[in-house]
Write an enzyme that holds these catalytic residues in place. Structure first.
Site, PDB file in Angstrom:
ATOM      1  CE  LYS A  11      -1.666   1.492   4.029  1.00  0.00           C
ATOM      2  NZ  LYS A  11      -1.411   2.526   4.245  1.00  0.00           N
ATOM      3  CG  ASN A  12       1.933   2.724   3.836  1.00  0.00           C
ATOM      4  OD1 ASN A  12       1.103   3.039   3.092  1.00  0.00           O
ATOM      5  ND2 ASN A  12       2.763   2.544   4.544  1.00  0.00           N
ATOM      6  CB  CYS A  17      -5.346  10.874  11.629  1.00  0.00           C
ATOM      7  SG  CYS A  17      -3.983  10.036  11.431  1.00  0.00           S
ATOM      8  NE  ARG A  63       0.531   9.909  10.416  1.00  0.00           N
ATOM      9  CZ  ARG A  63      -0.052   9.298   9.543  1.00  0.00           C
ATOM     10  NH1 ARG A  63      -1.395   8.887   9.440  1.00  0.00           N
ATOM     11  NH2 ARG A  63       0.815   8.340   8.098  1.00  0.00           N
ATOM     12  CG  ASP A 104       3.487   1.587   9.319  1.00  0.00           C
ATOM     13  OD1 ASP A 104       2.706   1.850  10.631  1.00  0.00           O
ATOM     14  OD2 ASP A 104       3.792   1.672   8.242  1.00  0.00           O
ATOM     15  NE  ARG A 119      -6.939   4.376   5.117  1.00  0.00           N
ATOM     16  CZ  ARG A 119      -6.877   5.405   5.409  1.00  0.00           C
ATOM     17  NH1 ARG A 119      -7.931   6.829   7.174  1.00  0.00           N
ATOM     18  NH2 ARG A 119      -6.093   6.687   4.895  1.00  0.00           N
TER      19      ARG A 119
HETATM   20  N1  EPU Z   1       7.111  13.992  10.871  1.00  0.00           N
HETATM   21  C1  EPU Z   1       6.958  15.205  11.074  1.00  0.00           C
HETATM   22  N2  EPU Z   1       6.935  16.600  10.168  1.00  0.00           N
HETATM   23  C2  EPU Z   1       6.475  16.070   8.746  1.00  0.00           C
HETATM   24  C3  EPU Z   1       6.404  14.827   8.402  1.00  0.00           C
HETATM   25  C4  EPU Z   1       6.425  13.364   9.497  1.00  0.00           C
HETATM   26  O1  EPU Z   1       7.165  15.731  12.341  1.00  0.00           O
HETATM   27  O2  EPU Z   1       6.434  16.841   7.983  1.00  0.00           O
HETATM   28  C5  EPU Z   1       6.746  13.250  11.177  1.00  0.00           C
HETATM   29  C6  EPU Z   1       6.800  12.794  12.151  1.00  0.00           C
HETATM   30  O3  EPU Z   1       4.976  13.024  13.012  1.00  0.00           O
HETATM   31  C7  EPU Z   1       6.637  11.540  12.503  1.00  0.00           C
HETATM   32  C8  EPU Z   1       7.818  11.122  11.990  1.00  0.00           C
HETATM   33  O4  EPU Z   1       8.285  12.156  11.092  1.00  0.00           O
HETATM   34  O5  EPU Z   1       7.332  11.257  13.854  1.00  0.00           O
HETATM   35  C9  EPU Z   1       7.806   9.764  10.698  1.00  0.00           C
HETATM   36  O6  EPU Z   1       6.272  10.902   9.579  1.00  0.00           O
HETATM   37  P1  EPU Z   1       6.848   9.984   7.960  1.00  0.00           P
HETATM   38  O7  EPU Z   1       6.639  11.255   7.038  1.00  0.00           O
HETATM   39  O8  EPU Z   1       7.701   9.129   7.923  1.00  0.00           O
HETATM   40  O9  EPU Z   1       5.406   8.967   7.890  1.00  0.00           O
HETATM   41  P2  EPU Z   1       3.700   9.735   7.165  1.00  0.00           P
HETATM   42  O10 EPU Z   1       5.292   9.782   5.640  1.00  0.00           O
HETATM   43  O11 EPU Z   1       3.124  10.468   7.050  1.00  0.00           O
HETATM   44  C10 EPU Z   1       4.199   6.404   6.331  1.00  0.00           C
HETATM   45  C11 EPU Z   1       2.865   5.384   5.910  1.00  0.00           C
HETATM   46  C12 EPU Z   1       2.442   5.283   7.679  1.00  0.00           C
HETATM   47  C13 EPU Z   1       3.097   4.673   9.030  1.00  0.00           C
HETATM   48  C14 EPU Z   1       4.219   6.160   9.048  1.00  0.00           C
HETATM   49  C15 EPU Z   1       6.079   6.054   9.321  1.00  0.00           C
HETATM   50  C16 EPU Z   1       2.065   5.568   3.989  1.00  0.00           C
HETATM   51  C17 EPU Z   1       1.500   6.496   3.249  1.00  0.00           C
HETATM   52  N3  EPU Z   1       1.974   5.849   5.195  1.00  0.00           N
HETATM   53  O12 EPU Z   1       3.772   8.014   6.857  1.00  0.00           O
HETATM   54  O13 EPU Z   1       1.832   3.916   7.212  1.00  0.00           O
HETATM   55  O14 EPU Z   1       3.291   4.847  10.447  1.00  0.00           O
HETATM   56  O15 EPU Z   1       5.086   6.514   7.627  1.00  0.00           O
HETATM   57  O16 EPU Z   1       6.537   4.953   9.002  1.00  0.00           O
HETATM   58  O17 EPU Z   1       3.442   5.697   4.209  1.00  0.00           O
HETATM   59  C18 EPU Z   1       0.083   2.987   7.643  1.00  0.00           C
HETATM   60  O18 EPU Z   1       0.202   2.630   6.926  1.00  0.00           O
HETATM   61  O19 EPU Z   1      -0.811   2.535   8.323  1.00  0.00           O
HETATM   62  C19 EPU Z   1       0.748   3.843   8.746  1.00  0.00           C
HETATM   63  C20 EPU Z   1       0.230   4.598   9.043  1.00  0.00           C
END
Ligand code: EPU
Length: 427
Positions: free
Chosen positions: A22-23, A116, A121, A307, A399
């Site tokens: 998915k990701n 969320c 986030r 995850d 999802r």
């Molecule tokens: N963060 C910031 N600022 C930002 C972006 C992220 O501080 O602008 C922080 C976040 O709060 C968190 C960390 O950086 O503490 C990592 O967040 P990341 O951006 O890597 O997460 P994401 O890209 O929003 C993806 C996955 C999530 C998974 C996280 C962490 C997708 C679509 N989602 O989210 O997947 O938990 O990485 O590995 O790729 C799931 O599949 O159930 C899911 C929630």
């Protein structure tokens, strides 16, 4: 709304195919907007989030077909730089259209995602990267407004308080590949999903060095071409089925998996008592001995993934001793704890650490699915609990897990989906 009914106590045995990730699929679909001509993603999972992303791409003018493991994105009509709140609130990954909008249309209006079920986030790192590439950004009335005549390469870091960000790395990378000149992204995410995105972009004609390392060097190009790309296997779905096999003392072989993408997950499952054999594109899990307690911290790849935290917690809840699970990525991601405690687990959360005191058994109960991985943990708990577990709101699971109940049932789980109005079956 659909529910699952699970009668616990049946060891899982057999072979299960692992779906595409998915990701990886979600950013790849957005990346297809950067190309001239259609792209075909094969091995794409059949998931609600993929359908939602297809709707987002259609709303910005692209044509998208999702059919039997194949997603075709034709960006010919991509001319509408807007992703409204209705879409972004359904799925945060909608924000992946921001990078392609800036790169190809020079402007974007994308609703700002809120928090969320797994906590705050922020998206400050995404915006930091776009600004470094020359975009002007304002937040007004809940929307991100961004514009730039032409993105220009620069040298910056995307590292945040919890380390690298998958989302920011993917989004900013998609913008940088069509920027003028050289971009150096430091503190980039190392996750296999990012490497898969880099593979797709490179095949399309992008010039990117450093895949799988924290420094990406990008030489901007003028255009990219659509092409066919096979999505990598889902390492979290794989981890969830490994956990299910270990939990039920079964014998499960995963097919179509990439063992090299599993990071610390395999080691952790082994520490907790699983026996895991790696083959060519396969992983086999069994367990003889009792479950053992562990102390673990979630970390960016190749560390133990956030995850998989909820699923590991179910194994820990039946271990011989006390485990600690510390969240360094999403400190509030413990929404599953109160539901697991309703099933007889003994878990206390203080600050960002859950202390899990092993109990002898879990008992089936009605529980509520919340976020995706928390819900997967409830399915696991149901597989081992005494009696019947009813899981409400399984749309959260839909999802991100492709037909989880069919896959689990094919391995011998007693699990059934019931639509609104249907009642529990007698096994
Ligand atoms: N963060 C910031 N600022 C930002 C972006 C992220 O501080 O602008 C922080 C976040 O709060 C968190 C960390 O950086 O503490 C990592 O967040 P990341 O951006 O890597 O997460 P994401 O890209 O929003 C993806 C996955 C999530 C998974 C996280 C962490 C997708 C679509 N989602 O989210 O997947 O938990 O990485 O590995 O790729 C799931 O599949 O159930 C899911 C929630």
């Amino acid at each position: 709304m659909d529910r699952f009914y699970i009668t616990g106590g049946h060891p899982l045995r057999g072979t299960v195919p692992i779906s595409g990730a998915k990701n990886a699929t979600l950013p790849l679909m957005a990346a297809a907007l950067l190309c001239d001509g259609p792209s075909v993603l094969t091995n794409a999972p059949d998931l609600r989030d993929v359908d939602t992303m297809a709707q987002v791409l259609a709303a910005v003018g692209a044509s998208v077909t999702v059919d039997q493991g194949q997603v075709i994105v034709d960006p010919a009509g991509f001319d509408h730089p807007e992703a409204p709140y209705d879409m972004v609130r359904k799925m945060r990954a909608s924000i992946y259209v921001l990078g392609p909008m800036l790169a190809r249309l020079g402007c974007a209006k994308v609703s700002m995602p809120g928090g969320c079920a797994i906590g705050a986030r922020p998206i400050d790192l995404h915006l930091r990267g776009f600004e470094a590439l020359g975009a002007e950004i304002a937040i007004e009335h809940g929307d991100i407004l961004a514009k730039v005549p032409r993105l220009r390469g620069s040298d910056f870091s995307l590292s945040g308080p919890s380390g690298s960000s998958i989302g920011a790395t993917a989004n900013v990378l998609m913008a940088a590949v069509l920027a003028e000149g050289q971009t150096i992204i430091r503190g980039a995410a190392l996750e296999p999903e990012i490497v898969d995105l880099i593979d797709f972009l490179t095949q399309a004609g992008a010039q990117i060095e450093g895949a799988g390392t924290s420094t990406l060097t990008i030489e901007g190009v003028d255009s990219l071409s659509g092409h066919e790309h096979r999505v990598i296997p889902d390492r979290i779905e794989a981890g969830t089925f490994l956990a299910a096999g270990a939990l039920t003392k079964g014998d499960v072989t995963l097919e179509g998996v990439e063992p090299d993408h599993m990071g610390r997950t395999i080691e952790l499952l082994e520490e907790v008592g699983a026996d895991i054999e790696q083959g060519e594109g396969t992983l086999r899990v069994t367990r003889d001995g009792p479950l053992q307690p562990v102390a673990v911290r979630t970390l960016p790849y190749p560390g133990f993934p956030t995850d998989m935290q909820a699923q590991l917690m179910v194994l820990c809840s039946l271990a011989e001793g006390d485990s600690t699970l510390t969240e360094t990525i999403y400190p509030e991601r413990f929404i599953h704890v109160s539901e697991l405690n309703r099933m007889g687990a003994d878990i206390h959360v203080f600050s960002a650490t859950a202390t899990v005191r092993g109990v002898e058994r879990l008992s089936g109960a009605p529980v509520m699915a919340s976020d995706l991985r928390a819900s997967a943990a409830l399915v696991l708990a149901g597989l081992i609990a005494e009696g019947v577990t009813e899981i409400l709101r399984v749309y959260h699971i839909d999802r991100g897990y492709e037909r989880i109940e069919e896959k689990m049932a094919s391995l011998g789980a007693h699990i059934r989906r019931a639509g609104p109005g249907e009642v529990e079956v007698d096994w």
